[in-house]
Design a protein around this motif. Structure first.
Motif, short mmCIF file in Angstrom:
data_model
loop_
_atom_site.label_atom_id
_atom_site.label_comp_id
_atom_site.label_asym_id
_atom_site.label_seq_id
_atom_site.Cartn_x
_atom_site.Cartn_y
_atom_site.Cartn_z
N GLY A 71 -39.37 -28.22 -13.98
CA GLY A 71 -39.69 -26.86 -14.41
C GLY A 71 -38.44 -26.08 -14.78
O GLY A 71 -38.40 -25.38 -15.79
N MET A 72 -37.40 -26.21 -13.95
CA MET A 72 -36.16 -25.49 -14.23
C MET A 72 -35.51 -26.00 -15.50
O MET A 72 -34.93 -25.22 -16.27
CB MET A 72 -35.22 -25.61 -13.03
CG MET A 72 -35.76 -24.94 -11.77
SD MET A 72 -34.67 -25.10 -10.33
CE MET A 72 -33.37 -23.96 -10.78
N ILE A 73 -35.60 -27.30 -15.73
CA ILE A 73 -35.03 -27.86 -16.97
C ILE A 73 -35.76 -27.30 -18.18
O ILE A 73 -35.14 -26.92 -19.18
CB ILE A 73 -35.11 -29.40 -16.95
CG1 ILE A 73 -34.12 -29.96 -15.91
CG2 ILE A 73 -34.79 -29.97 -18.33
CD1 ILE A 73 -34.26 -31.46 -15.69
N THR A 74 -37.09 -27.22 -18.10
CA THR A 74 -37.85 -26.69 -19.24
C THR A 74 -37.56 -25.22 -19.48
O THR A 74 -37.74 -24.72 -20.60
CB THR A 74 -39.36 -26.87 -19.03
OG1 THR A 74 -39.80 -26.06 -17.93
CG2 THR A 74 -39.72 -28.31 -18.78
N GLY A 75 -37.11 -24.51 -18.45
CA GLY A 75 -36.80 -23.09 -18.60
C GLY A 75 -35.45 -22.83 -19.24
O GLY A 75 -35.13 -21.68 -19.56
N ILE A 76 -34.66 -23.88 -19.42
CA ILE A 76 -33.31 -23.69 -19.97
C ILE A 76 -33.35 -23.12 -21.38
O ILE A 76 -32.40 -22.48 -21.83
CB ILE A 76 -32.54 -25.03 -19.92
CG1 ILE A 76 -32.20 -25.38 -18.46
CG2 ILE A 76 -31.26 -24.97 -20.74
CD1 ILE A 76 -31.53 -26.73 -18.29
N ASP A 77 -34.46 -23.32 -22.10
CA ASP A 77 -34.53 -22.82 -23.48
C ASP A 77 -34.64 -21.30 -23.52
O ASP A 77 -34.58 -20.70 -24.59
CB ASP A 77 -35.69 -23.46 -24.24
CG ASP A 77 -37.05 -22.98 -23.75
OD1 ASP A 77 -37.12 -22.46 -22.62
OD2 ASP A 77 -38.03 -23.13 -24.49
N GLY A 78 -34.78 -20.65 -22.37
CA GLY A 78 -34.84 -19.19 -22.33
C GLY A 78 -36.23 -18.62 -22.47
O GLY A 78 -36.41 -17.41 -22.51
N SER A 79 -37.24 -19.48 -22.50
CA SER A 79 -38.64 -19.02 -22.55
C SER A 79 -39.37 -19.69 -21.40
O SER A 79 -39.61 -20.88 -21.42
CB SER A 79 -39.28 -19.39 -23.89
OG SER A 79 -40.66 -19.12 -23.85
N GLY A 80 -39.75 -18.92 -20.41
CA GLY A 80 -40.31 -19.49 -19.19
C GLY A 80 -41.65 -20.17 -19.36
O GLY A 80 -42.03 -21.00 -18.53
N PHE A 81 -42.40 -19.85 -20.42
CA PHE A 81 -43.77 -20.36 -20.53
C PHE A 81 -43.87 -21.65 -21.34
O PHE A 81 -44.87 -22.36 -21.24
CB PHE A 81 -44.68 -19.31 -21.15
CG PHE A 81 -45.03 -18.17 -20.21
CD1 PHE A 81 -45.94 -17.21 -20.61
CD2 PHE A 81 -44.45 -18.06 -18.96
CE1 PHE A 81 -46.26 -16.15 -19.75
CE2 PHE A 81 -44.76 -17.03 -18.11
CZ PHE A 81 -45.66 -16.06 -18.51
N SER A 82 -42.89 -21.95 -22.16
CA SER A 82 -43.02 -23.10 -23.06
C SER A 82 -43.05 -24.42 -22.29
O SER A 82 -43.59 -25.41 -22.79
CB SER A 82 -41.88 -23.12 -24.07
OG SER A 82 -40.63 -23.28 -23.43
N GLY A 83 -42.49 -24.47 -21.09
CA GLY A 83 -42.48 -25.70 -20.31
C GLY A 83 -43.69 -25.89 -19.42
O GLY A 83 -43.85 -26.95 -18.81
N LEU A 84 -44.58 -24.89 -19.33
CA LEU A 84 -45.71 -24.98 -18.42
C LEU A 84 -46.69 -26.10 -18.77
O LEU A 84 -47.25 -26.73 -17.86
CB LEU A 84 -46.44 -23.64 -18.35
CG LEU A 84 -45.63 -22.48 -17.77
CD1 LEU A 84 -46.48 -21.21 -17.70
CD2 LEU A 84 -45.08 -22.83 -16.39
N PRO A 85 -46.95 -26.38 -20.05
CA PRO A 85 -47.81 -27.54 -20.33
C PRO A 85 -47.25 -28.85 -19.77
O PRO A 85 -48.00 -29.69 -19.29
CB PRO A 85 -47.88 -27.57 -21.86
CG PRO A 85 -47.65 -26.15 -22.27
CD PRO A 85 -46.65 -25.62 -21.28
N LEU A 86 -45.91 -29.01 -19.81
CA LEU A 86 -45.30 -30.22 -19.28
C LEU A 86 -45.40 -30.27 -17.76
O LEU A 86 -45.83 -31.28 -17.18
CB LEU A 86 -43.84 -30.32 -19.71
CG LEU A 86 -43.00 -31.44 -19.06
CD1 LEU A 86 -43.65 -32.80 -19.29
CD2 LEU A 86 -41.58 -31.42 -19.59
#
Length: 517
Positions: A423-438
């Motif tokens: 989850g923290m890795i997916t948040g690196i792009d600066g948008s907290g919601f884009s990684g939630l599907p993963l």
């Protein structure tokens, strides 16, 4: 499903797509295009039909839109209500009384966090940051609180606690639960608990690390802080770093909202905003400043009390979102009626709803193709995307995890921290919601192998993604706007937040395993 399910080219292509998306996020690039390409390749590997593969781009986003449209609708209605309240300036009146109790910097720090949390819980941090920064932050600084502490309190309470649970609006729990195959209300309940654990630990730890910078109350502190910039620091940031402000979902809204509150950093400016109104509007402004929080506190009570008191009817499925959206719509119409009159209200209310949908799709529209790709890895939604009978569909991600069970540590705590890190890795792009599907899809696949609820792992992954990308740990996220309003370097804010937030997230993850493992 048989544990020895044979892996096909579609499985390997899906795994490659996940890997490419994660790497793309690490490099702070948008993952919409990789998600679309991965959807085409997985579908082609699955069906061998190039025409169907192209059509899957539309079908995947369409299925995601059907699954998530209630979220878009709630965002639109809440945004419409906020715009109506701004016309009456009721939003400013809601927090104005807190200025009177900011007697010293220590009290101000926690009051700032409380105000930010509740506004962000109901409206997201978008209006909370400029509103709190304009109305409460100057009073807190005059009371002796250092500006850096103000930035920390606002970020932890708004972009952290409120946004990571997203308990009222329900965007994050809806996406996480949909991808995990779980129940959104369960994800929301558990995320609320985890967000409070993380946030309270982070707030208290940050307070003790910064307490030596607090000073006795003195208006000269405010003068010195105001002299750091002759105009809104956030506006300067908009011109200096436009590429960073483009990366998140809400940065422009932060800056746009700042214009309304420009001039409110002084008592005279605030008096002008809330008191320089026609007498008729002043009474309505005061009424809705009280009525709006009361209505939503009652809505929260209806959502929470059935979980605490046996025998009370519980809200099922999308009932909670429907209640929030319905209350917002009625309040919006009444506030617009008070501000514009009966004739203009008809057109103005429609405009508010239109503006709400524009904001909703700007903020969340890019999530649809991303969610569509991850829905392709779940059996039921994959069937809808491919137009297959449910019994002929396969759950690609689940089967991949089943075949990798020998390499997965059979430890709930290790798996929980693994999902948190993803989850923290997916948040690196600066948008907290884009990684939630993963994180949601991964949680649904991993949960059975370690005997945990998929909702629990999804809530943990949601914490990692939103606390990181939502605006507490990444300098190119909406934290840049918070630092701008507080007039402190964004890197100083990152340094002050990192250890408290890490400690909070680790504690919450351990707590999740102990409570629900």
């Amino acid at each position: 499903m048989d544990a020895s399910a044979t892996l096909t080219a579609a499985h390997w292509m899906y795994l490659l797509g996940v890997a490419v998306i994660v790497v793309t996020m690490i490099f702070r690039a948008n993952v919409v295009v990789p998600s679309i390409i991965a959807t085409v390749l997985v579908t082609f590997a699955w069906t061998g039909d190039p025409i169907g593969a192209l059509g899957s781009v539309f079908n995947a986003s369409f299925v995601a839109a059907k699954e998530l449209f209630n979220i878009f609708l709630v965002i639109a209605l809440m945004t419409a209500l906020l715009n109506a309240l701004k016309e009456l300036r009721s939003d400013i009146r809601m927090v104005e009384p807190l200025r009177k109790v900011m007697k010293n910097g220590h009290i101000s720090y926690f009051l700032l966090a409380i105000a930010t949390y509740f506004i962000s819980l109901f409206f997201w941090p978008t209006p909370a940051v400029p509103l709190v920064s304009a109305v409460l932050l100057p009073a807190a600084i005059a009371a002796g609180m250092p500006p850096l502490a103000g930035a920390v309190a606002i970020a932890i309470a708004g972009q952290g606690m409120a946004l990571s649970s997203d308990y009222v609006i329900g965007v994050a729990p809806g996406i996480s639960a949909g991808a995990a195959g779980g129940v959104a209300s369960v994800v929301a309940d558990q995320a609320l608990v985890l967000s409070l654990i993380t946030g309270l630990i982070a707030l208290v730890f940050a307070y003790f690390t910064l307490r030596r910078q607090f000073q006795p109350a003195n208006n000269l502190l405010l003068v010195r802080w105001q002299n750091q910039g002759s105009n809104h620091e956030a506006k300067a940031i908009e011109h200096e770093k436009p590429e960073e402000l483009e990366e998140g979902t809400q940065h422009k809204a932060y800056i746009a909202d700042a214009v309304q509150y420009d001039g409110a950093f002084s008592d005279s400016g605030l008096d002008h905003l809330v008191h320089d109104q026609p007498r008729r509007l002043q009474k309505w402004s005061k009424l809705f400043a009280v009525l709006t929080p009361v209505v939503f506190l009652l809505v929260m009570a209806v959502m929470i009390l059935p979980k605490l008191v046996s025998g009370m009817p519980d809200l099922k499925g999308g009932d909670a979102a429907a209640l929030v959206g319905g209350a917002a719509a009625v309040l919006m119409i009444l506030a617009t009626l008070a501000a514009r009159g009966a004739v203009e209200m008809l057109n103005a209310s429609a405009d508010h709803i239109t503006d709400g949908f524009v904001f909703a799709f700007k903020a969340m529209g890019s999530v649809l193709p991303i969610a569509g790709f991850f829905y392709l890895g779940a059996g039921e939604t994959a069937a809808a995307i491919l137009g297959l009978p449910a019994e002929e569909s396969r759950s690609l991600l689940f089967e991949l995890v089943q075949n990798a069970e020998a390499w997965i540590p059979q430890s709930q705590i290790l798996v929980a921290f693994g999902v948190l890190v993803v989850g923290m890795i997916t948040g690196i792009d600066g948008s907290g919601f884009s990684g939630l599907p993963l994180t949601g899809a991964l949680s649904g696949a991993l949960a059975p192998s370690v005997g945990m609820q998929p909702e629990t792992l999804a809530a943990i992954g949601q914490m990692g993604a939103v606390w990181t990308g939502g605006g507490t740990l990444i300098a190119w996220s909406s934290l840049i706007a918070v630092a701008g309003f507080a007039r402190v370097p964004v890197q100083d804010a990152v340094r002050a937040l990192t250890l408290p937030v890490f400690l909070g997230l680790a504690s919450a993850t351990v707590g999740a395993v102990l409570l629900w493992g």
